[in-house]
Design a protein around this motif. Structure first.
Motif, PDB file in Angstrom:
ATOM      1  N   GLN A   1       0.630  -1.048   0.265  1.00  0.00           N
ATOM      2  CA  GLN A   1       0.258   0.183   0.154  1.00  0.00           C
ATOM      3  C   GLN A   1       0.734   1.349  -0.076  1.00  0.00           C
ATOM      4  O   GLN A   1       0.793   1.318  -0.736  1.00  0.00           O
ATOM      5  CB  GLN A   1      -0.642   0.375   1.387  1.00  0.00           C
TER       6      GLN A   1
ATOM      7  N   GLN B   1       2.339   1.472  -3.431  1.00  0.00           N
ATOM      8  CA  GLN B   1       1.269   2.302  -4.782  1.00  0.00           C
ATOM      9  C   GLN B   1       1.247   4.021  -4.371  1.00  0.00           C
ATOM     10  O   GLN B   1       1.019   4.439  -5.361  1.00  0.00           O
ATOM     11  CB  GLN B   1       0.497   1.242  -4.542  1.00  0.00           C
ATOM     12  N   GLN B   2       1.033   4.491  -3.073  1.00  0.00           N
ATOM     13  CA  GLN B   2       0.663   5.603  -2.896  1.00  0.00           C
ATOM     14  C   GLN B   2       2.399   6.276  -3.066  1.00  0.00           C
ATOM     15  O   GLN B   2       2.057   7.120  -3.611  1.00  0.00           O
ATOM     16  CB  GLN B   2       0.863   5.277  -1.329  1.00  0.00           C
ATOM     17  N   GLU B   3       3.408   5.839  -3.242  1.00  0.00           N
ATOM     18  CA  GLU B   3       4.450   6.674  -3.088  1.00  0.00           C
ATOM     19  C   GLU B   3       4.770   6.429  -5.509  1.00  0.00           C
ATOM     20  O   GLU B   3       4.670   7.882  -5.366  1.00  0.00           O
ATOM     21  CB  GLU B   3       6.062   5.628  -3.060  1.00  0.00           C
ATOM     22  N   VAL B   4       4.475   5.178  -5.661  1.00  0.00           N
ATOM     23  CA  VAL B   4       4.003   5.506  -7.046  1.00  0.00           C
ATOM     24  C   VAL B   4       3.266   6.272  -6.999  1.00  0.00           C
ATOM     25  O   VAL B   4       3.302   7.265  -8.908  1.00  0.00           O
ATOM     26  CB  VAL B   4       3.822   4.162  -7.527  1.00  0.00           C
ATOM     27  N   ASN B   5       1.733   6.896  -6.762  1.00  0.00           N
ATOM     28  CA  ASN B   5       1.350   7.343  -7.581  1.00  0.00           C
ATOM     29  C   ASN B   5       2.100   9.086  -6.868  1.00  0.00           C
ATOM     30  O   ASN B   5       1.572   9.379  -8.089  1.00  0.00           O
ATOM     31  CB  ASN B   5      -0.048   7.091  -6.130  1.00  0.00           C
ATOM     32  N   ARG B   6       1.836   9.178  -5.797  1.00  0.00           N
ATOM     33  CA  ARG B   6       2.560  10.294  -5.636  1.00  0.00           C
ATOM     34  C   ARG B   6       4.211  11.293  -6.767  1.00  0.00           C
ATOM     35  O   ARG B   6       3.809  11.938  -7.411  1.00  0.00           O
ATOM     36  CB  ARG B   6       3.106  10.484  -4.686  1.00  0.00           C
TER      37      ARG B   6
ATOM     38  N   SER C   1       4.242   9.196 -10.171  1.00  0.00           N
ATOM     39  CA  SER C   1       3.597   9.894 -11.092  1.00  0.00           C
ATOM     40  C   SER C   1       3.041  11.380 -11.153  1.00  0.00           C
ATOM     41  O   SER C   1       2.553  11.992 -12.182  1.00  0.00           O
ATOM     42  CB  SER C   1       2.372   8.943 -11.377  1.00  0.00           C
ATOM     43  N   GLU C   2       2.252  11.912 -10.131  1.00  0.00           N
ATOM     44  CA  GLU C   2       1.558  13.234 -10.007  1.00  0.00           C
ATOM     45  C   GLU C   2       2.866  13.859 -10.829  1.00  0.00           C
ATOM     46  O   GLU C   2       2.992  15.159 -10.835  1.00  0.00           O
ATOM     47  CB  GLU C   2       0.886  13.145  -9.009  1.00  0.00           C
TER      48      GLU C   2
ATOM     49  N   ARG D   1       3.929  14.179 -14.031  1.00  0.00           N
ATOM     50  CA  ARG D   1       2.618  14.687 -14.849  1.00  0.00           C
ATOM     51  C   ARG D   1       2.863  16.149 -14.618  1.00  0.00           C
ATOM     52  O   ARG D   1       2.586  16.880 -15.372  1.00  0.00           O
ATOM     53  CB  ARG D   1       1.447  13.869 -14.144  1.00  0.00           C
TER      54      ARG D   1
END
Length: 103
Positions: free
Chosen positions: A71, A74-79, A81-82, A85
């Motif tokens: 978890q 996944q949060q680190e990957v999302n951060r 990625s943002e 972007r």
């Protein structure tokens, strides 16, 4: 009931009683209960049960840790990625359609 006066009835009553001959015979040594052996077996079963419980608890803790790590990853990957972007977005244009970036 007085058997001396009514002998025939007393004889009849005695015949009605069933006796289990096997219950009156002594048991052999093979049939005796060995309490020491039973205690050892019980101790072994308790020991096995405790080992299984500890193993199960360790597995549950490992699984919880893996889930938590997944978890967090996944949060680190999302951060990240943002962040990427935001860094790769083209410059914003004003309403007139001209590029607001200064050359």
């Amino acid at each position: 009931m007085d058997c001396s006066t009514e002998e025939e009835e007393c004889d009849e009553d005695e015949d009605d009683v069933e006796v289990d001959e096997e219950r009156l015979e002594p048991r052999s040594d093979d049939e005796d209960t060995n309490f020491e052996e039973s205690e050892d077996e019980l101790r072994d079963e308790v020991s096995d049960s405790m080992r299984n419980l500890l193993t199960t608890q360790e597995q549950e803790q490992e699984q919880e840790l893996e889930e938590q790590t997944a978890q967090e990853t996944q949060q680190e990957v999302n951060r990240r990625s943002e962040e990427v972007r935001e860094e790769t977005q083209p410059p914003a244009h004003d309403e007139s359609g001209k590029n607001t970036a200064v050359n």
